[in-house]
Design an enzyme around this catalytic site. Structure first.
Site, mmCIF file in Angstrom:
data_model
loop_
_atom_site.group_PDB
_atom_site.id
_atom_site.type_symbol
_atom_site.label_atom_id
_atom_site.label_comp_id
_atom_site.label_asym_id
_atom_site.label_seq_id
_atom_site.Cartn_x
_atom_site.Cartn_y
_atom_site.Cartn_z
ATOM 1 N N LYS A 172 47.316 52.954 42.203
ATOM 2 C CA LYS A 172 48.022 52.320 43.071
ATOM 3 C C LYS A 172 49.205 51.319 42.595
ATOM 4 O O LYS A 172 48.917 50.854 41.523
ATOM 5 C CB LYS A 172 47.258 51.866 44.141
ATOM 6 C CG LYS A 172 46.784 50.393 43.921
ATOM 7 C CD LYS A 172 46.171 49.906 45.121
ATOM 8 C CE LYS A 172 46.749 48.450 45.395
ATOM 9 N NZ LYS A 172 46.300 47.437 44.575
ATOM 10 N N ASP A 201 41.958 55.205 44.293
ATOM 11 C CA ASP A 201 41.645 53.919 45.206
ATOM 12 C C ASP A 201 40.111 53.296 44.942
ATOM 13 O O ASP A 201 39.270 54.114 45.350
ATOM 14 C CB ASP A 201 41.780 54.220 46.851
ATOM 15 C CG ASP A 201 41.547 52.963 47.655
ATOM 16 O OD1 ASP A 201 40.549 52.235 47.335
ATOM 17 O OD2 ASP A 201 42.448 52.519 48.458
ATOM 18 N N HIS A 202 40.111 52.471 44.232
ATOM 19 C CA HIS A 202 38.722 52.099 43.686
ATOM 20 C C HIS A 202 37.793 51.649 44.642
ATOM 21 O O HIS A 202 36.383 51.805 44.544
ATOM 22 C CB HIS A 202 38.793 51.183 42.327
ATOM 23 C CG HIS A 202 38.774 49.615 43.122
ATOM 24 N ND1 HIS A 202 40.269 49.076 43.242
ATOM 25 C CD2 HIS A 202 38.144 48.606 43.105
ATOM 26 C CE1 HIS A 202 39.928 47.872 43.659
ATOM 27 N NE2 HIS A 202 38.920 47.593 43.523
ATOM 28 N N LYS A 206 33.231 52.893 45.352
ATOM 29 C CA LYS A 206 32.165 51.893 45.433
ATOM 30 C C LYS A 206 31.093 52.614 45.891
ATOM 31 O O LYS A 206 31.363 53.182 47.140
ATOM 32 C CB LYS A 206 32.464 50.485 46.182
ATOM 33 C CG LYS A 206 33.621 49.716 45.317
ATOM 34 C CD LYS A 206 34.095 48.635 46.404
ATOM 35 C CE LYS A 206 35.229 47.758 45.797
ATOM 36 N NZ LYS A 206 35.022 46.671 44.847
ATOM 37 N N GLU A 240 38.511 37.337 49.443
ATOM 38 C CA GLU A 240 38.358 37.119 48.083
ATOM 39 C C GLU A 240 38.401 35.434 48.072
ATOM 40 O O GLU A 240 39.282 34.881 48.542
ATOM 41 C CB GLU A 240 39.532 37.846 47.264
ATOM 42 C CG GLU A 240 39.416 39.176 47.498
ATOM 43 C CD GLU A 240 40.642 39.810 46.394
ATOM 44 O OE1 GLU A 240 40.447 39.923 45.414
ATOM 45 O OE2 GLU A 240 41.723 40.404 47.045
ATOM 46 N N HIS A 264 43.105 50.204 50.467
ATOM 47 C CA HIS A 264 41.516 50.035 50.632
ATOM 48 C C HIS A 264 40.841 49.828 51.993
ATOM 49 O O HIS A 264 39.895 50.415 52.370
ATOM 50 C CB HIS A 264 41.119 48.521 49.741
ATOM 51 C CG HIS A 264 41.609 48.461 48.433
ATOM 52 N ND1 HIS A 264 41.744 49.736 47.568
ATOM 53 C CD2 HIS A 264 42.277 47.435 47.589
ATOM 54 C CE1 HIS A 264 42.154 49.333 46.294
ATOM 55 N NE2 HIS A 264 42.431 48.035 46.387
ATOM 56 N N LYS A 364 43.242 36.114 50.057
ATOM 57 C CA LYS A 364 43.081 35.562 49.039
ATOM 58 C C LYS A 364 42.744 33.982 49.078
ATOM 59 O O LYS A 364 43.096 33.407 50.108
ATOM 60 C CB LYS A 364 44.323 35.382 47.879
ATOM 61 C CG LYS A 364 44.590 36.953 47.734
ATOM 62 C CD LYS A 364 44.244 37.374 46.390
ATOM 63 C CE LYS A 364 44.814 38.701 45.981
ATOM 64 N NZ LYS A 364 44.057 39.597 45.299
HETATM 65 C C1 BG6 Z 1 43.063 45.535 44.109
HETATM 66 C C2 BG6 Z 1 44.186 44.399 44.380
HETATM 67 O O1 BG6 Z 1 43.672 46.700 44.173
HETATM 68 O O2 BG6 Z 1 41.934 45.201 44.627
HETATM 69 C C3 BG6 Z 1 43.953 43.081 43.901
HETATM 70 O O3 BG6 Z 1 45.479 44.915 43.735
HETATM 71 C C4 BG6 Z 1 42.395 42.889 44.514
HETATM 72 O O4 BG6 Z 1 44.356 42.320 44.430
HETATM 73 C C5 BG6 Z 1 41.331 43.884 44.232
HETATM 74 O O5 BG6 Z 1 41.835 41.388 44.106
HETATM 75 C C6 BG6 Z 1 40.005 43.858 44.937
HETATM 76 O O6 BG6 Z 1 39.124 44.622 44.523
HETATM 77 P P1 BG6 Z 1 37.402 44.188 44.567
HETATM 78 O O7 BG6 Z 1 37.145 45.470 44.136
HETATM 79 O O8 BG6 Z 1 37.451 42.927 43.876
HETATM 80 O O9 BG6 Z 1 37.439 43.987 46.015
#
Ligand code: BG6
Length: 527
Positions: A172, A201-202, A206, A240, A264, A364
């Protein structure tokens, strides 16, 4: 605490672990942050778990002036930094790094790709790899186009033979808005077929996200109540505690809506709200989440101010320590109105969810790092226990904790032992960490292996990207058309602007606050 039933019995549904055939994985943007923080550490982890073949080969491709040796050294330091330092296996790394190579090249220069093709072919010969090629594009959006084109010009976009594969993974952002996403998809499709394209999309990598499907579709008890008849509202929170971490250049042009919500958070909504797929395969699952995205009720541009709330962290003191405001961060514009917090309300117009509000919230510099989906069930139709000690109402809640402390929590009412009828809410709580010998796989490792195995289930299809942008676009339009729509400042370490509470407030609706405010500062202000 929940115990493992069916251990060593036939009730366990397990799939045999498959190890992909060896391939050459070319990483464009190999000197960037993603490669050192995520890709190489996760690849080393799956390699040490023997989930990759011995001759799996990585070829870094980037502008930075490095050679094989210096690239390997820098990757080694990163793996040590971002994984379990004390248990770093030096001997295994020595073996792994023999398969890591680097080319310092230019994305725009066709000759670079001729050299790339030669290098890939020579690695395939040396390592007996049968033409399987994976291109990982971890590059800024403006570098995508020349890479895609030059790969095609050099014939690197097609399968090398009938028995080998060529695939491409895209990071992305998939576009900056609907129009650029449509253009990008068109561009990629000019050179690659959809079954070669893996949009990552990581969040879908999970374990706890995949478990949403198992919780819903491997149990009979949840599905009958997973609908508008029993669910009052659904909340998805992704908080976060970190700020933007030196990513000002990117973030200031993106903001939380593009960075977290379009991808996400909407994917989490997709898994939470989808209908049961007809089978557990890529097409059925992705078809069902697409239907959710297509059923998101478009937010009218004139309604945006009421249903979408944006905020930006300001300087503050968190537990006595000074914390920088967003506008003081490097590469952020002095008067930036980019949102680092967003809370919104929307509906899914279909039979299952008609009338049930969905609330999502992300930000954030909030007090903690937590991602969870909360299904708030309707209260009992009549309040039977009315003693003044009782909780006002019994609200059942199912909390799917995505991270950290992955697990599932059910909140329900019970009688406090004693002579009177005192009612109290209690927790039934399952933590993944209670499962013996369970280590959760890292998201990127899981997704990379899936891609090598040709399993696209956990990747985003073209139509889903477009449907999500269609939903997001009116919000971007409204912020552009009415630039005076407020951006609320909130002190870092707080739960965002207090008025996010008003957005959700209806009957007894509330956000779940997994922990307290940490900020020593007062309320929010208008920026
Ligand atoms: C990323 C965003 O895709 O996902 C970041 O660009 C964000 O801004 C991150 O911090 C959050 O990923 P995770 O796995 O730490 O929740």
């Amino acid at each position: 605490m929940i115990t493992e039933e069916g251990k060593n019995q036939s009730e366990e549904f397990t799939e045999k672990v498959k190890v992909p055939d060896a391939c050459v994985m070319v990483i464009f943007g190999a000197s960037g942050d993603l490669t050192r923080r995520m890709l190489i550490p996760d690849l080393f982890k799956v390699y040490s778990e023997k989930l990759l073949p011995e001759n799996f080969t990585i070829l870094g491709f980037s502008r930075k002036d490095l050679d094989d040796e210096s690239f390997r050294d820098s990757m080694k330091s990163s793996v040590i930094e971002f994984t379990d330092k004390d248990n770093f296996n030096h001997d295994l790394w020595d073996k792994f790094e023999k398969n890591i190579f680097y080319m310092s090249e230019n994305y725009d220069d066709q000759n670079s790709y001729i050299r790339l093709r030669d290098k890939i072919e020579s690695l395939e010969n040396d390592k007996n790899i049968k033409g399987n090629r994976l291109f990982y594009l971890a590059v800024p959006p403006d570098s995508l186009s020349p890479i895609l084109k030059n790969l095609a010009v050099c014939g690197l976009n097609v399968n090398e033979s009938k028995r080998s594969w060529t695939r491409i993974i895209l990071e992305k952002p998939f576009g900056h808005d609907l129009e650029s996403a449509l253009k990008l998809n068109k561009k990629i499709r000019q050179y690659f077929t959809e079954d070669q394209i893996y949009r990552i999309d990581h969040y879908l990598g999970k374990e706890s996200v995949q478990n949403i499907l198992v919780t819903r579709f491997a149990n009979g008890i949840f599905e009958p109540i997973w609908n508008r008849n029993y669910v009052e509202y659904v909340e998805v929170t992704s908080a976060e505690s970190i700020g933007i971490e030196n990513r000002g250049g990117y973030y200031d042009n993106a903001g939380a809506l593009r960075d977290m919500v379009q991808n996400h958070l909407l994917q989490l909504v997709g898994y939470t709200a989808m209908e049961p797929p007809s089978s557990f395969d890529s097409k059925s699952i992705r078809d069902e989440s697409l239907k959710v995205f297509q059923s998101l009720r478009p937010i009218n541009i004139d309604e945006v101010e009421k249903t979408v709330l944006r905020g930006q962290y300001t300087s503050s003191k968190i537990r006595g320590n000074a914390s920088e405001g967003y506008r003081e961060e490097k590469d952020v514009r002095e008067h930036s109105r980019t949102e680092t917090f967003i809370a919104m309300k929307f509906f899914i117009d279909n039979w299952r969810w008609g009338g049930v509000p969905f609330y999502i919230r992300t930000g954030k510099k909030l007090p903690t790092r937590v991602t969870e989906i909360v299904i708030h069930f309707k209260p009992t139709p009549y309040r039977l226990f009315k003693s003044k000690h009782d909780i006002a109402e019994s609200y059942n809640m199912l909390v799917i904790r995505i991270q950290p402390d992955e697990g599932i929590l059910v909140k329900f009412a019970m009688k406090v032992p004693g002579t009177e009828f005192k009612v109290k809410n209690v927790n039934m709580d399952f933590h993944y960490s209670d499962l013996s010998g369970t280590q959760l796989p890292d998201a990127y490792g899981k997704l990379l292996i899936d891609c090598m195995l040709g399993d696209s289930t956990l990747f985003i299809r073209e139509d889903a990207v477009e449907a999500c942008w269609r939903f997001i676009q009116p919000i971007l339009n409204a912020w552009k058309k009415y630039p005076d729509i407020k951006v609320y400042g909130y002190p870092g370490g707080s739960w965002g602007p207090d008025c996010a509470d008003d957005l959700i407030a209806g009957r007894d609706f509330k956000w779940r606050y997994p922990c307290k405010n940490l900020s020593d500062d007062g309320n929010y202000c208008e920026l």
